[in-house]
Design a protein around this motif. Structure first.
Motif, short mmCIF file in Angstrom:
data_model
loop_
_atom_site.label_atom_id
_atom_site.label_comp_id
_atom_site.label_asym_id
_atom_site.label_seq_id
_atom_site.Cartn_x
_atom_site.Cartn_y
_atom_site.Cartn_z
N SER A 29 0.83 -1.21 0.00
CA SER A 29 0.00 0.00 0.00
C SER A 29 0.86 1.26 0.00
N LEU A 30 2.04 1.19 0.64
CA LEU A 30 2.98 2.31 0.58
C LEU A 30 3.44 2.55 -0.86
N LEU A 31 3.71 1.48 -1.58
CA LEU A 31 4.17 1.59 -2.96
C LEU A 31 3.07 2.15 -3.87
N VAL A 32 1.84 1.72 -3.63
CA VAL A 32 0.71 2.26 -4.39
C VAL A 32 0.59 3.76 -4.15
N GLY A 33 0.71 4.17 -2.89
CA GLY A 33 0.64 5.59 -2.58
C GLY A 33 1.76 6.38 -3.23
N LEU A 34 2.97 5.83 -3.25
CA LEU A 34 4.10 6.51 -3.87
C LEU A 34 3.86 6.75 -5.36
N GLY A 35 3.38 5.73 -6.06
CA GLY A 35 3.16 5.89 -7.49
C GLY A 35 2.02 6.83 -7.82
N GLN A 36 0.94 6.78 -7.04
CA GLN A 36 -0.23 7.60 -7.35
C GLN A 36 -0.06 9.06 -6.96
N ALA A 37 1.03 9.39 -6.28
CA ALA A 37 1.25 10.77 -5.86
C ALA A 37 1.40 11.73 -7.04
N VAL A 38 1.71 11.22 -8.22
CA VAL A 38 1.95 12.11 -9.37
C VAL A 38 0.65 12.52 -10.06
N VAL A 39 -0.45 11.78 -9.85
CA VAL A 39 -1.62 11.94 -10.71
C VAL A 39 -2.28 13.31 -10.53
N LEU A 40 -2.64 13.68 -9.32
CA LEU A 40 -3.36 14.94 -9.13
C LEU A 40 -2.52 16.18 -9.38
N PRO A 41 -1.25 16.25 -8.93
CA PRO A 41 -0.48 17.46 -9.27
C PRO A 41 -0.36 17.69 -10.77
N CYS A 42 -0.10 16.63 -11.53
CA CYS A 42 -0.03 16.76 -12.99
C CYS A 42 -1.38 17.19 -13.56
N SER A 43 -2.44 16.56 -13.09
CA SER A 43 -3.77 16.82 -13.65
C SER A 43 -4.27 18.22 -13.32
N LEU A 44 -4.15 18.62 -12.07
CA LEU A 44 -4.68 19.93 -11.66
C LEU A 44 -3.91 21.07 -12.32
N SER A 45 -2.60 20.95 -12.42
CA SER A 45 -1.83 22.02 -13.05
C SER A 45 -2.12 22.11 -14.54
N LEU A 46 -2.28 20.96 -15.21
CA LEU A 46 -2.61 20.98 -16.64
C LEU A 46 -3.99 21.58 -16.89
N ILE A 47 -4.96 21.20 -16.08
CA ILE A 47 -6.31 21.75 -16.25
C ILE A 47 -6.30 23.25 -15.99
N ALA A 48 -5.58 23.68 -14.95
CA ALA A 48 -5.51 25.11 -14.64
C ALA A 48 -4.88 25.90 -15.79
N GLU A 49 -3.93 25.30 -16.50
CA GLU A 49 -3.25 25.99 -17.59
C GLU A 49 -4.03 25.93 -18.90
N ARG A 50 -4.70 24.82 -19.15
CA ARG A 50 -5.24 24.56 -20.49
C ARG A 50 -6.75 24.75 -20.60
N VAL A 51 -7.46 24.83 -19.49
CA VAL A 51 -8.91 24.96 -19.53
C VAL A 51 -9.29 26.35 -19.03
N VAL A 52 -10.09 27.06 -19.79
CA VAL A 52 -10.47 28.42 -19.41
C VAL A 52 -11.32 28.40 -18.14
N THR A 53 -11.27 29.47 -17.39
CA THR A 53 -11.93 29.53 -16.08
C THR A 53 -13.42 29.19 -16.12
N PRO A 54 -14.20 29.69 -17.10
CA PRO A 54 -15.64 29.38 -17.07
C PRO A 54 -15.98 27.89 -17.18
N HIS A 55 -15.02 27.06 -17.64
CA HIS A 55 -15.29 25.63 -17.79
C HIS A 55 -14.42 24.77 -16.88
N ARG A 56 -13.66 25.39 -15.98
CA ARG A 56 -12.68 24.64 -15.21
C ARG A 56 -13.34 23.68 -14.22
N ALA A 57 -14.41 24.11 -13.56
CA ALA A 57 -15.07 23.22 -12.60
C ALA A 57 -15.64 21.99 -13.30
#
Length: 435
Positions: free
Chosen positions: A112-140
């Protein structure tokens, strides 16, 4: 800036970007939720306690996740995010394989520690990409697609895991116990996600730079992120409390839902997982979709203050749902309560992520997201399932003991979250104005 080394073949649509990120989130939550569908056979096979199960579903995953998500967020601001996602997927897939091979609690905890280590990258990558690439009126709405994919992944783990567990339970001659076979089968989805990311880069890349002509800029640093958080500390403290309360509520209840149905209404583990999964995918995804549209509308009307109001309303709506689910004597009423809870918490999830993006307007989005998510995951996921397990062990092994434990832990946390959301509506306008 990140991703400038990616091949450029035109500007891919934001929709394709969000769907690719959603695929990663789906796989991550499916793998993370498998243990919830298999609590009863794992306990029987390895002789575990509720507290140990809580450690596996919460603290074990959250420890390395929280430690790794900050450097993962920093890397997301500096290097190719697709490569980072591929690396993370490979690491957590090894952790899932560790579940299959585990001879006891210690091995399961390490996996479970190893699963947590690997999955740590998903949300930071996703949230920063959405914040950069999706306009504010459609971000939510983009965030709601991401979070809905997570709900769908959790539902597939429960429905598919429950169905497969039941199907394999009567099969003679299996080389391993049915619960191990269920987990092993899930790795096929991980392989599909891996191939999709690899082929996506080669043919029609989706994770590319948001600028066709990159402008040389200094790389964001951890110091930049910390200075930004310090300068806007009131908003971030409120977000920390609100997101932690939301995550603890969702993960605490989700970790024990199939087990609670099994103990209270004598459903077999496979049937309990099927019910939990169907309700999660139908009510949960509907809540995420409604929440995404509602938050976009509220932000257009009132700025981020409107998102805080939506968050408070969603948490308040979830309170009677968790009470009905855990206390109703009739299974129909209990399941209706679970539907209400899943729908309301589905509304709350994209709201919190949109608020985090809304107050983070510097280039170090990934680092700030990593810092905040590390703290909230550690507080919410790290303690939610564990505290409920401990409270259940102190009560009784009967259904009422677990039901009381859920209410005792979750309901006060929801009240704290509502209070934090209402406090957010009183932040000065400069900190709650959508940008």
């Amino acid at each position: 800036m990140p991703d400038t080394d990616m091949p450029r073949r035109g500007s891919p649509s934001a929709t394709r970007l969000v769907l690719t990120l959603a695929l990663c989130q789906f796989t991550a939550l499916m793998d993370r939720s498998l243990l919830a569908a298999l609590v009863t056979p794992i306990k029987a096979s390895l002789g575990l306690t509720d507290a140990q199960i809580g450690l596996l579903q919460g603290t074990g995953f959250a420890v390395l996740y929280a430690l790794a998500i900050v450097p993962a967020g920093s890397l997301a601001d500096r290097i190719t995010r697709q490569r980072l996602l591929l690396l993370g997927l490979s690491v957590w897939s090894l952790g899932v394989l560790g579940y299959v091979l585990a001879p006891g609690f210690e091995w399961l905890f390490a996996a479970s520690l190893l699963v947590g280590l690997g999955q740590a990258v998903v949300l930071p990558c996703s949230l920063s990409l959405i914040a950069e690439r999706v306009v504010t009126p459609h971000r939510a709405r983009a965030n709601s697609v991401l979070t809905s994919a997570g709900v769908a992944g959790r539902a597939v783990a429960l429905i598919g895991g429950g169905w497969l567990l039941g199907a394999l339970g009567g099969t003679a001659g299996l080389p391993m116990t049915p619960w191990r076979a269920v987990i092993l089968t899930s790795l096929a989805v991980n392989l599909m996600a891996f191939l999709a990311l690899v082929t996506g880069r080669a043919t029609d890349p989706v994770l590319v730079a948001s600028r066709t002509t990159p402008t040389p800029t200094p790389s964001p640093t951890l110091r930049d992120a910390l200075c930004w958080i310090a300068a806007n500390r009131s908003a971030y403290v409120i977000l920390l409390v609100l997101l932690s309360a939301t995550i603890l509520t969702i993960q605490g209840v989700a970790a024990w839902t199939p087990t609670l149905l099994h103990r209270r209404f004598a459903l077999d583990p496979a049937t309990a997982s099927l019910w939990a999964g169907c309700i999660t995918v139908l009510a949960g995804v509907a809540g995420h979709a409604v929440g995404g549209f509602a938050v976009d509308a509220a932000i257009r009307a009132m700025g981020l203050r409107g998102a805080f109001i939506n968050s408070a309303a969603a948490l308040a709506l979830a309170c009677p749902g968790v009470l009905l689910f855990t206390q109703a004597a009739d299974i129909g009423v209990s399941l209706a309560g679970l539907v209400l809870f899943a729908f309301a918490m589905g509304m709350a999830t994209p709201t919190g992520l949109t608020l985090l993006q809304g107050v983070t307007t510097i280039p170090a989005k990934g680092t700030v997201s990593g810092l905040m998510l590390a703290a909230t995951i550690l507080c919410g996921l790290g303690f939610g399932p564990l505290l409920i397990g401990l409270a259940s062990d102190r009560g009784s092994a009967a259904g009422d003991g677990l039901a009381s434990a859920v209410v005792t832990i979750v309901l006060p946390v929801m009240v704290v979250g509502i209070t934090a959301a209402l406090a957010g509506t009183r932040l000065r306008s400069g900190q709650t104005k959508s940008r």
